[in-house]
Design a protein around this motif. Sequence first.
Motif, short mmCIF file in Angstrom:
data_model
loop_
_atom_site.label_atom_id
_atom_site.label_comp_id
_atom_site.label_asym_id
_atom_site.label_seq_id
_atom_site.Cartn_x
_atom_site.Cartn_y
_atom_site.Cartn_z
N THR A 1 11.36 3.08 -5.03
CA THR A 1 9.99 2.88 -4.54
C THR A 1 9.99 2.00 -3.30
OG1 THR A 1 8.91 3.20 -6.67
CG2 THR A 1 7.78 1.78 -5.08
N ASP B 1 -5.32 0.54 -10.32
CA ASP B 1 -4.25 1.49 -10.57
C ASP B 1 -3.59 1.13 -11.90
OD1 ASP B 1 -1.97 3.07 -10.63
OD2 ASP B 1 -1.61 2.91 -8.47
N ASP C 1 7.99 4.99 4.62
CA ASP C 1 6.64 5.54 4.83
C ASP C 1 5.83 4.72 5.82
OD1 ASP C 1 7.26 7.49 3.05
OD2 ASP C 1 5.96 6.77 1.43
N ILE D 1 1.88 4.42 -3.82
CA ILE D 1 1.89 5.88 -3.92
C ILE D 1 3.06 6.35 -4.77
CG2 ILE D 1 2.08 8.02 -2.57
CD1 ILE D 1 0.86 6.49 -0.21
N HIS D 2 4.16 5.59 -4.74
CA HIS D 2 5.39 6.00 -5.42
C HIS D 2 5.56 5.36 -6.80
CE1 HIS D 2 6.87 7.85 -1.67
NE2 HIS D 2 6.33 6.81 -1.06
N ASP E 1 0.83 -1.21 0.00
CA ASP E 1 0.00 0.00 0.00
C ASP E 1 0.86 1.26 0.00
OD1 ASP E 1 -2.34 -1.45 -0.02
OD2 ASP E 1 -2.57 -1.45 2.16
#
Length: 236
Positions: free
Chosen positions: A37, A106, A44, A26-27, A22
């Motif tokens: 990433t 995505d 993160d 985002i990256h 998850d």
Amino acid sequence: MTEQTATEQPAADTGSIDALLDAALIHVAFDGWTEATFAAAVEDCGMDPVLARALCPRGAVDLALAYHRRGDAQMLERLKTADLTGLRFRDKIAAAVRFRLEASDDKEAVRRGVTLFSLPVYAADGAKAIWGTVDAIWTALGDTSEDINWYSKRATLSGVYSSTVLFWLGDDSPGHQATWDFLDRRIDNVMQFEKLKADVQKNPLLKPLLAGPSWLADQIRRPSTPTDLPGRRTGR
């Protein structure tokens, strides 16, 4: 050779893998499935880098495969609840492929994954992931093949699935309708080929020529799951 499906997970903590995945998503749109990433995802989600590397020894490559397995699992869950009653088998296959693509929410992550697994060093991983997807589809739809058809069904659907994914990545039609039309055409092509193959096998003039290849094909069996692994009960 052992039978394996795309939904199999490593023995590691899958919950931690989900958290790492998850954070990585985002990256991915900016850095792809790369070491950058992976490092950003570890930071993160506040995971111990040693644990993260234990969960994903190859870093973002293993995260990309985890993302693919997540899509397979979501497709299977949807197949369990979908009402496919009355549909022709070819339409059930089309529905399963559509469910799989719709599970990929995505598109950029998928695009980056296609780029990653097109590299020679990771091509085998990509092929194995696709094979796992189509095996999951056939198994979920009740395929009971035990002979060479087990392989041919999956090989054929692998081609259909792969080409549909590539079309879908470039499709900006409303609701991806162009993709679903493309999928229907590819499945129609397969059905036409299967009909031609059946007609050839029934042709009395060709039977003598096909005797050898047919005998060889009859010797091929689907992969079996070992029953003598540690921890597996082999009898009562």
